[in-house]
Scaffold this motif. Structure first.
Motif, short mmCIF file in Angstrom:
data_model
loop_
_atom_site.label_atom_id
_atom_site.label_comp_id
_atom_site.label_asym_id
_atom_site.label_seq_id
_atom_site.Cartn_x
_atom_site.Cartn_y
_atom_site.Cartn_z
N PRO A 196 -105.20 103.83 -3.11
CA PRO A 196 -106.04 104.44 -4.15
C PRO A 196 -106.51 103.44 -5.21
N LYS A 197 -106.39 102.16 -4.91
CA LYS A 197 -106.80 101.16 -5.90
C LYS A 197 -108.32 101.03 -5.95
N PRO A 198 -108.82 100.43 -7.04
CA PRO A 198 -110.24 100.06 -7.06
C PRO A 198 -110.50 99.05 -5.94
N ILE A 199 -111.71 98.93 -5.47
CA ILE A 199 -111.96 98.11 -4.28
C ILE A 199 -112.03 96.61 -4.56
N TRP A 200 -112.33 96.24 -5.81
CA TRP A 200 -112.57 94.83 -6.09
C TRP A 200 -111.28 94.04 -5.95
N GLY A 201 -111.36 92.93 -5.21
CA GLY A 201 -110.20 92.06 -5.07
C GLY A 201 -109.16 92.54 -4.08
N GLU A 202 -109.41 93.67 -3.42
CA GLU A 202 -108.47 94.14 -2.39
C GLU A 202 -108.93 93.63 -1.03
N GLY A 203 -108.14 92.75 -0.44
CA GLY A 203 -108.47 92.23 0.89
C GLY A 203 -109.80 91.51 0.92
N SER A 204 -110.36 91.34 2.10
CA SER A 204 -111.61 90.60 2.24
C SER A 204 -112.70 91.50 2.79
N ALA A 205 -113.91 91.18 2.39
CA ALA A 205 -115.06 91.94 2.90
C ALA A 205 -115.10 91.87 4.42
N GLN A 206 -115.49 92.98 5.03
CA GLN A 206 -115.61 93.02 6.48
C GLN A 206 -117.09 92.96 6.84
N THR A 207 -117.44 92.04 7.72
CA THR A 207 -118.83 91.90 8.14
C THR A 207 -119.30 93.14 8.90
N TYR A 208 -120.51 93.57 8.63
CA TYR A 208 -121.09 94.69 9.38
C TYR A 208 -121.43 94.26 10.80
N THR A 209 -121.14 95.10 11.78
CA THR A 209 -121.76 94.92 13.10
C THR A 209 -123.20 95.40 12.96
N ASP A 210 -124.06 94.98 13.88
CA ASP A 210 -125.46 95.41 13.82
C ASP A 210 -125.56 96.94 13.86
N ALA A 211 -124.74 97.54 14.73
CA ALA A 211 -124.81 99.01 14.89
C ALA A 211 -124.34 99.72 13.63
N ALA A 212 -123.25 99.25 13.04
CA ALA A 212 -122.71 99.89 11.83
C ALA A 212 -123.70 99.75 10.67
N LEU A 213 -124.32 98.58 10.60
CA LEU A 213 -125.29 98.36 9.53
C LEU A 213 -126.49 99.29 9.70
N GLU A 214 -126.95 99.40 10.93
CA GLU A 214 -128.10 100.25 11.21
C GLU A 214 -127.79 101.71 10.86
N ASP A 215 -126.60 102.17 11.25
CA ASP A 215 -126.16 103.54 10.91
C ASP A 215 -126.18 103.76 9.40
N ARG A 216 -125.56 102.84 8.70
CA ARG A 216 -125.42 103.02 7.26
C ARG A 216 -126.78 102.99 6.58
N LEU A 217 -127.62 102.02 6.97
CA LEU A 217 -128.94 101.92 6.35
C LEU A 217 -129.77 103.15 6.66
N SER A 218 -129.58 103.70 7.85
CA SER A 218 -130.42 104.85 8.21
C SER A 218 -129.99 106.09 7.40
N LEU A 219 -128.69 106.24 7.13
CA LEU A 219 -128.25 107.35 6.27
C LEU A 219 -128.75 107.15 4.84
#
Lengths: 141, 141
Positions: free
Chosen positions: B104-127
């Motif tokens: 339940p922590k704030p997201i900043w500084g928790e772990g490392s950013a995960q790169t988008y796959t092309d498909a995941a990025l396309e899904d998210r952008l389309s929503l």
């Protein structure tokens, strides 16, 4: 009827309140850290505020931010509605300094809260009383 | 003339923009994380927005929050204006889940950013294209 969440009650000092909002000071002497709680029962998200309340709250939040930056001579201001642990809608208003205990990170989860001395608490509350509390009269009915 | 800060440019995908605001998607596939940047040069704080822009931005921010919660079926929403590292005023809008990588922590500084796959990025952008981008027409001139 509106009731402050017990966790917010435990983690803060009450500063002042109006019919619209409660002003709390977080029990962490490391930061001038005020929490605004719109007094609407059952809300968890800022976007759930009815439109008139949202606009009134946005104006108040901006005025409080400006007043805190002035009163505490900050370098940067942080405003955040998170609420992942305490569900009742509450909005953090935090004056930041380039040499504060968490800089440049967000303050949550950085180190441990520092207890206020009586003198430091009195100083901080008196600045809030002078610069922030009068803003409660803003946009009233 | 308004120019997006190079760091924001590097850390996000552009989603859309109007005369008033740019909508960016943070390059971290772990969270539906949108950043709104009011297109006013030289601002670092939300409370520095002129009153009409503040109200317009608050309305848009609430509408974007609601639309993201709906589109991504979130458990909680986080909104924050921090800017301790990138001074240009920008406001984080993040859908949270009880089983996400930082909860339940704030997201900043928790772990490392995960790169988008092309498909995941396309899904998210389309929503975002379907549910969030149309809101740019709100409160226009």
């Amino acid at each position: 009827m509106f009731q402050l969440h017990p966790q917010l009650q435990q983690d803060t000092y009450p500063v002042s309140e109006s019919d619209f909002v409660a002003i709390l000071l977080a029990k962490d002497a490391r930061f001038p850290w005020v929490i605004l709680v719109p007094k609407v029962s059952g809300l968890t998200e800022l976007h759930q505020l009815p439109e008139d309340a949202l606009i009134r709250f946005s104006r108040l939040s901006a005025a409080v931010s400006q007043a805190m930056m002035h009163a505490f001579a900050g370098d940067k201001f942080n405003v955040a509605a998170l609420g992942n642990q305490v569900p009742q809608l509450h909005v953090h208003h935090i004056v930041r300094y380039r040499d504060d205990a968490a800089w440049p990170k967000p303050i949550w989860g950085e180190g441990s809260a520092q207890t206020y001395t009586d003198a430091a608490l009195e100083d901080r509350l008196s600045l809030l009383e002078r610069h922030v509390v009068p803003l409660l009269a803003m946009g009233g009915d």
